[in-house]
Enzyme design. Structure first.
Site, PDB file in Angstrom:
ATOM      1  N   CYS A  42     -29.526  27.999 -31.653  1.00 55.99           N
ATOM      2  CA  CYS A  42     -29.589  26.810 -32.505  1.00 55.99           C
ATOM      3  C   CYS A  42     -28.224  26.588 -33.165  1.00 55.99           C
ATOM      4  CB  CYS A  42     -30.667  26.985 -33.577  1.00 55.99           C
ATOM      5  SG  CYS A  42     -30.931  25.492 -34.573  1.00 55.99           S
ATOM      6  N   ASP A  44     -27.728  25.790 -36.107  1.00 51.37           N
ATOM      7  CA  ASP A  44     -27.824  26.190 -37.521  1.00 51.37           C
ATOM      8  C   ASP A  44     -26.674  27.125 -37.915  1.00 51.37           C
ATOM      9  OD1 ASP A  44     -28.715  27.659 -39.933  1.00 51.37           O
ATOM     10  OD2 ASP A  44     -30.587  26.578 -39.623  1.00 51.37           O
ATOM     11  N   ARG A  46     -26.461  29.285 -40.042  1.00 48.61           N
ATOM     12  CA  ARG A  46     -26.837  30.650 -40.441  1.00 48.61           C
ATOM     13  C   ARG A  46     -27.078  31.572 -39.252  1.00 48.61           C
ATOM     14  NH1 ARG A  46     -31.936  28.674 -43.693  1.00 48.61           N
ATOM     15  NH2 ARG A  46     -31.997  27.459 -41.768  1.00 48.61           N
ATOM     16  N   HIS A  98     -34.793  30.919 -34.398  1.00 49.85           N
ATOM     17  CA  HIS A  98     -34.666  31.589 -35.697  1.00 49.85           C
ATOM     18  C   HIS A  98     -35.720  31.090 -36.663  1.00 49.85           C
ATOM     19  CE1 HIS A  98     -32.688  28.175 -37.892  1.00 49.85           C
ATOM     20  NE2 HIS A  98     -32.458  27.804 -36.650  1.00 49.85           N
ATOM     21  N   CYS A 101     -36.194  27.278 -39.164  1.00 51.97           N
ATOM     22  CA  CYS A 101     -35.409  26.331 -38.351  1.00 51.97           C
ATOM     23  C   CYS A 101     -35.744  24.890 -38.750  1.00 51.97           C
ATOM     24  CB  CYS A 101     -35.700  26.552 -36.864  1.00 51.97           C
ATOM     25  SG  CYS A 101     -34.752  25.459 -35.784  1.00 51.97           S
TER      26      CYS A 101
HETATM   27 CO    CO Z   1     -32.585  25.864 -35.996  1.00 52.91          CO
END
Ligand code: CO
Length: 209
Positions: A42, A44, A46, A98, A101
């Site tokens: 992803c 993302d 993080r 994750h 999400c």
């Molecule tokens: Co995500």
């Protein structure tokens, strides 16, 4: 601008550290890349693939998008996959979702997100298909995390049916496909599905929709 400028300072410090640890490091990576892994994760912020896997440059070929999705029509992803499998000869392809999400939350919710709704449509198909199981989970964050796992299974299932993977398997049993979930609350990876190869293991991962 301050934080932007800091990128150069950090980069300079990082390059010096790498050199201090291995004076030949950049000579080696300049010459070639031989990654063992293709990582589909992803976007993302993080979930930085290399950092959480303890990898260094040259270890992992990376593709990231919103919701770590594998679309059989995504030329970007298919090109990355083809290059990784047939040119770089990666040994493992990892789909990593994750917890917490935003894509999963958005797909599960009722709000409209414009063009993103197209991109979330496969996630919504997964949610509809597993509606009964999901509604039985009382805790909402647990339910969303379960959707995240189901999404990883869906994407590995799609991956297993791409011409690139089928071609590679027809010639041998690599690459192995794996599905992981990264827990943003504690920094740990958990396996959802492991070591899918060209045998009938792949047939059990039938994507929905
Ligand atoms: Co995500």
């Amino acid at each position: 601008m301050q934080r932007y400028k800091r990128i150069f300072e950090n980069n300079d410090a990082w390059a010096r550290t790498m050199l201090a640890e291995d004076p030949e490091f950049f000579h080696k990576t300049e010459a070639r890349q031989e990654p063992h892994f293709l990582w589909i994760g992803c976007s993302d912020s993080r979930v930085p693939a290399e950092q959480l896997a303890g990898a260094v440059p040259g270890d992992i070929f990376v593709h990231r998008n919103i919701g770590n999705q594998v679309w059989a029509t995504d030329l970007n992803l298919l090109s990355v996959l083809h290059y990784a499998v047939h040119v770089l000869d990666v040994k493992h392809v990892i789909v990593c979702g994750h917890t917490r999400c935003g894509a999963i939350k958005a797909a599960y919710g009722q709000h409209a997100f414009g063009i993103l709704d197209h991109w979330l449509s496969d996630l919504r198909t997964v949610i509809r298909h597993h509606h009964e199981e999901l509604e039985a989970i009382e805790d909402e964050s647990q339910r969303l995390d379960r959707i995240g796992e189901l999404n990883v299974l869906q994407q590995v299932g799609i991956l297993a049916r791409t011409p690139t993977i089928l071609d590679a398997w027809a010639r041998g049993r690599r690459p192995l496909l794996h599905g992981l979930v990264y827990d943003v609350s504690d920094g740990h990876l958990r396996s959802v599905v492991e070591a899918i190869d060209g045998t009938d293991k792949a047939a059990q991962l039938l994507p929905v929709g």
